[in-house]
Design a protein around this motif. Structure first.
Motif, PDB file in Angstrom:
ATOM      1  N   ARG A  94       8.176  -3.720   2.560  1.00  0.00           N
ATOM      2  CA  ARG A  94       8.400  -2.300   2.259  1.00  0.00           C
ATOM      3  C   ARG A  94       7.180  -1.499   2.703  1.00  0.00           C
ATOM      4  O   ARG A  94       6.462  -0.915   1.874  1.00  0.00           O
ATOM      5  CB  ARG A  94       8.678  -2.113   0.773  1.00  0.00           C
ATOM      6  CG  ARG A  94       9.788  -3.018   0.251  1.00  0.00           C
ATOM      7  CD  ARG A  94      10.164  -2.722  -1.181  1.00  0.00           C
ATOM      8  NE  ARG A  94      10.918  -1.483  -1.304  1.00  0.00           N
ATOM      9  CZ  ARG A  94      11.405  -1.025  -2.450  1.00  0.00           C
ATOM     10  NH1 ARG A  94      11.224  -1.709  -3.565  1.00  0.00           N
ATOM     11  NH2 ARG A  94      12.073   0.110  -2.502  1.00  0.00           N
ATOM     12  N   LEU A 129       6.867   2.326   1.526  1.00  0.00           N
ATOM     13  CA  LEU A 129       6.552   2.462   0.105  1.00  0.00           C
ATOM     14  C   LEU A 129       5.135   1.972  -0.174  1.00  0.00           C
ATOM     15  O   LEU A 129       4.408   2.579  -0.968  1.00  0.00           O
ATOM     16  CB  LEU A 129       7.555   1.673  -0.733  1.00  0.00           C
ATOM     17  CG  LEU A 129       7.359   1.744  -2.250  1.00  0.00           C
ATOM     18  CD1 LEU A 129       7.420   3.184  -2.746  1.00  0.00           C
ATOM     19  CD2 LEU A 129       8.398   0.877  -2.963  1.00  0.00           C
ATOM     20  N   TRP A 130       4.748   0.890   0.478  1.00  0.00           N
ATOM     21  CA  TRP A 130       3.377   0.381   0.320  1.00  0.00           C
ATOM     22  C   TRP A 130       2.370   1.446   0.736  1.00  0.00           C
ATOM     23  O   TRP A 130       1.377   1.677   0.044  1.00  0.00           O
ATOM     24  CB  TRP A 130       3.197  -0.882   1.156  1.00  0.00           C
ATOM     25  CG  TRP A 130       1.767  -1.340   1.255  1.00  0.00           C
ATOM     26  CD1 TRP A 130       1.066  -2.040   0.318  1.00  0.00           C
ATOM     27  CD2 TRP A 130       0.877  -1.118   2.343  1.00  0.00           C
ATOM     28  NE1 TRP A 130      -0.221  -2.267   0.753  1.00  0.00           N
ATOM     29  CE2 TRP A 130      -0.360  -1.714   2.003  1.00  0.00           C
ATOM     30  CE3 TRP A 130       0.998  -0.483   3.583  1.00  0.00           C
ATOM     31  CZ2 TRP A 130      -1.464  -1.685   2.852  1.00  0.00           C
ATOM     32  CZ3 TRP A 130      -0.098  -0.451   4.430  1.00  0.00           C
ATOM     33  CH2 TRP A 130      -1.315  -1.044   4.054  1.00  0.00           C
TER      34      TRP A 130
END
Length: 228
Positions: free
Chosen positions: A117, A120-121
């Motif tokens: 991800r 999102l990270w």
């Protein structure tokens, strides 16, 4: 006992008889209340960020009205420049140890967040320091040290008690690793705050470690959605 400037570096002084009440307040707010959150941890999922931000707002309002508090400590970029090299000398070798530990003990979680991800990270790497780290430091370092430092004759005891409280506050995640790592982190962050007199420097150091944990694979233990 409220915001009375002391003779020593502007710290608070406690009126006679006020130590017991101040100690009880500290125990209730920073030990009993965080421990109680563990009992309702399932209801706390995704409510931790608003809670921390609300506590930070209350702490900031208190400090804004406290004549004995040097508000320059809330930022103090000069101290950050002085402390940065030392912060990195501590962070880099220990970060390598934690990364290897994640690779060895958590093979499924190792680097899973940035790999699976990445968007999102990236958001977490950017927003976590502002949304969670600085508010936590405002509560656990700036407020705690300003209000309760008169209870301790030795700063080492202040740092240790503060670190234990910081660890207990992370028991809400429902695993043993979060409070243990947070307790050790609390020792470092408390020491840094007193050494640097800069909440900004302390928050950046906290953010370095937090972002490392989320990246390497330990982030699951600090994630509200994983509370168990």
């Amino acid at each position: 006992m409220l915001c009375l400037p002391g003779a020593d570096r502007g710290h608070l002084v406690v009126r006679p008889g006020g130590r017991v009440g101040l100690g009880l307040e500290c125990g209730l707010l920073f030990f009993v209340a965080p421990a109680a959150l563990y009992l309702v941890r399932f209801a706390m999922a995704f409510r931790i960020i608003p809670l921390v931000c609300g506590l930070a707002l209350a702490s900031g309002l208190y400090l804004a009205r406290c004549d004995g508090f040097d508000r320059a400590m809330l930022w103090n970029t000069k101290a950050l420049r002085r402390q940065l090299a030392e912060m990195l000398r501590i962070f880099l070798p220990l970060a390598l140890v934690l990364t290897v530990a994640a690779w060895h003990f958590l093979p499924r979680q190792f680097l899973a967040f940035p790999r699976t991800r990445p968007f999102l990270w990236g958001l977490v790497m950017l927003l976590y320091p502002a949304v969670m780290v600085y508010p936590q430091e405002l509560v656990f370092r700036a407020f705690f040290f300003q209000r309760y430092r008169p209870l301790f004759a030795d700063d080492r005891h202040l740092i240790l008690v503060n670190a234990v409280s910081f660890g207990i506050a992370h028991a809400v995640y429902g695993n043993w690793l979060a409070p243990v790592l947070s307790g050790f982190g609390g020792i470092l962050f408390g020491w840094r705050y007193l050494r640097s007199q800069s909440l900004l420097a302390t928050s950046i150091e906290h953010a370095l470690w937090g972002n490392l944990l989320f990246t390497a694979g330990f982030g699951w233990y600090f994630y509200s959605g994983a509370i168990r």
